[in-house]
Design a protein around this motif. Sequence first.
Motif, PDB file in Angstrom:
ATOM      1  N   THR A 147       0.737  -1.183   0.178  1.00  0.00           N
ATOM      2  CA  THR A 147       0.053  -0.003   0.089  1.00  0.00           C
ATOM      3  C   THR A 147       0.758   1.312  -0.109  1.00  0.00           C
ATOM      4  N   ILE A 148       2.047   1.232   0.522  1.00  0.00           N
ATOM      5  CA  ILE A 148       2.916   2.542   0.660  1.00  0.00           C
ATOM      6  C   ILE A 148       3.166   2.490  -0.902  1.00  0.00           C
ATOM      7  N   MET A 149       3.629   1.296  -1.509  1.00  0.00           N
ATOM      8  CA  MET A 149       4.191   1.666  -2.876  1.00  0.00           C
ATOM      9  C   MET A 149       2.768   2.268  -3.772  1.00  0.00           C
ATOM     10  N   LEU A 150       1.692   1.771  -3.403  1.00  0.00           N
ATOM     11  CA  LEU A 150       0.741   2.154  -4.255  1.00  0.00           C
ATOM     12  C   LEU A 150       0.268   3.448  -4.061  1.00  0.00           C
ATOM     13  N   ASN A 151       0.519   3.900  -2.858  1.00  0.00           N
ATOM     14  CA  ASN A 151       0.339   5.528  -2.671  1.00  0.00           C
ATOM     15  C   ASN A 151       1.178   6.186  -3.617  1.00  0.00           C
ATOM     16  N   ALA A 152       2.390   5.687  -3.724  1.00  0.00           N
ATOM     17  CA  ALA A 152       3.395   6.499  -4.594  1.00  0.00           C
ATOM     18  C   ALA A 152       2.836   6.338  -6.248  1.00  0.00           C
ATOM     19  N   ILE A 153       2.824   5.362  -6.383  1.00  0.00           N
ATOM     20  CA  ILE A 153       1.737   5.028  -7.992  1.00  0.00           C
ATOM     21  C   ILE A 153       0.739   5.817  -8.053  1.00  0.00           C
ATOM     22  N   ALA A 154      -0.273   6.171  -7.307  1.00  0.00           N
ATOM     23  CA  ALA A 154      -1.037   6.866  -7.186  1.00  0.00           C
ATOM     24  C   ALA A 154      -0.922   8.300  -7.475  1.00  0.00           C
ATOM     25  N   THR A 155       0.106   9.146  -6.670  1.00  0.00           N
ATOM     26  CA  THR A 155       0.495  10.239  -6.725  1.00  0.00           C
ATOM     27  C   THR A 155       0.969  10.292  -8.264  1.00  0.00           C
ATOM     28  N   ALA A 156       1.866   9.321  -8.834  1.00  0.00           N
ATOM     29  CA  ALA A 156       2.466   9.597  -9.904  1.00  0.00           C
ATOM     30  C   ALA A 156       1.398   9.769 -11.160  1.00  0.00           C
ATOM     31  N   ILE A 157       0.320   8.893 -10.998  1.00  0.00           N
ATOM     32  CA  ILE A 157      -0.635   8.580 -12.006  1.00  0.00           C
ATOM     33  C   ILE A 157      -1.459  10.063 -11.966  1.00  0.00           C
ATOM     34  N   ILE A 158      -1.911  10.389 -10.734  1.00  0.00           N
ATOM     35  CA  ILE A 158      -2.279  11.836 -10.736  1.00  0.00           C
ATOM     36  C   ILE A 158      -1.594  12.969 -11.324  1.00  0.00           C
ATOM     37  N   GLY A 159      -0.316  13.025 -11.191  1.00  0.00           N
ATOM     38  CA  GLY A 159       0.650  13.985 -11.349  1.00  0.00           C
ATOM     39  C   GLY A 159       0.514  13.851 -13.169  1.00  0.00           C
ATOM     40  N   TYR A 160       0.661  12.849 -13.583  1.00  0.00           N
ATOM     41  CA  TYR A 160       0.891  12.669 -15.018  1.00  0.00           C
ATOM     42  C   TYR A 160      -0.448  12.975 -15.926  1.00  0.00           C
ATOM     43  N   LEU A 161      -1.622  12.701 -15.062  1.00  0.00           N
ATOM     44  CA  LEU A 161      -2.786  13.036 -15.973  1.00  0.00           C
ATOM     45  C   LEU A 161      -3.620  14.378 -15.746  1.00  0.00           C
ATOM     46  N   LEU A 162      -3.003  14.571 -14.483  1.00  0.00           N
ATOM     47  CA  LEU A 162      -3.328  16.232 -14.135  1.00  0.00           C
ATOM     48  C   LEU A 162      -2.741  17.250 -14.836  1.00  0.00           C
ATOM     49  N   GLN A 163      -2.693  17.423 -16.310  1.00  0.00           N
ATOM     50  CA  GLN A 163      -1.870  18.254 -16.933  1.00  0.00           C
ATOM     51  C   GLN A 163      -2.586  18.629 -17.816  1.00  0.00           C
ATOM     52  N   PRO A 164      -2.246  19.982 -18.404  1.00  0.00           N
ATOM     53  CA  PRO A 164      -3.294  20.615 -19.621  1.00  0.00           C
ATOM     54  C   PRO A 164      -3.034  19.861 -20.806  1.00  0.00           C
TER      55      PRO A 164
END
Length: 370
Positions: free
Chosen positions: A144-161
């Motif tokens: 779950t710690i690793m999945l937290n980091a992956i979730a953050t990365a996914i959001i950061g990638y998709l939350l772009q103009p």
Amino acid sequence: MKKIDKERVLLGLAAPLLAIVAAFVITALVLGATGKEPFNAFGIMFDYGVKSDSQVFIINKATTYYLAGLAVAVGFRMNLFNIGVDGQYRLAAFVAAAAGGALTLPGFVQIPLIILIAVAVGALWAGIAGTLKVTRGVSEVISTIMLNAIATAIIGYLLQPGRLGHLDPAGTKVATTPIPESSHFFEFPTTPDPVWGFLVIAVLAGVAYWFVLGRTRFGFDLRTVGRSGTAAQASGVDVKRMVVTSMVISGAMAGLIGMPTLLNDSYEYSGDFPTGIGFTGIAIALLGRNHPIGIALGALLWGWLERGTAKLEFEGYDKEIVGVIQGVIVLCVVIAYEVVRRYGLKRQQRQVGEKLAAQARTSENQEVSA
């Protein structure tokens, strides 16, 4: 009618009360050591915390914290440490916000759909950790710690103009497309700010948690596995299935955490969407001893601390004091529960010894009389 065990109730109340009192004493010592007057600080917090606008703030904050506490508590009852609630609710809120901004359905259809999407994403993300645990033996803490980091990365990638994010007219914030006004959740009109209507959903979630875990066969099996997986398996419970199911339910509850903010406040997901609530839920679940009412009281306490310490910062106190109070409360809770548990165990052993001694004396008297 089941008789209430007064001693057990008192012991249950003693731990959180002892923890809170100890936390405030330690905080007072910290304030005193830094040259601040502790009683004045606590007075400011109490006075500011009972104001009408503060009460609305506390209730709205507690709504979110309560859902976080429930999500963590589901795992705790199963003896699982779902530290990934933070990533689960953020990813769920992001996907739900993106879907809500892209849809133009009637509100009575779109609001439940947004909530269901968030619940499904949270359940799916937590289910990955559960599956890894039962198939590969991976600790849920690590996964779950690793999945937290992956979730953050996914959001950061998709939350772009150009992807799922859009730059606001001022050019200062990237966010998902705002949810239509017709899909905003209802509010309770109060002065000066409204109480979020998602409070009703939080209450219903608490009732569902209490009923499922305390009044159903599934809840009994879940608690049995949490206490002894070997004993549960010997009695015919599919332990692996229960582990996955519990993680899925915990993740589904986590999916609700971001909904009060999304549907009652921000109506979009941006870089300033609340973070860290999953870790707050761990502290609240511990403080509330995984009981729905205890978790509610813990959530209200956390909301009150945040509101009160905001006023302290305005009065010249260090803003870190809220972290000190909250951290000390968590430590005191763990210590107080262990102290009370040991006291209760010794008291129970003494009572059993007294009963056995009384039975032995009765038997001796009967033999003498014979």
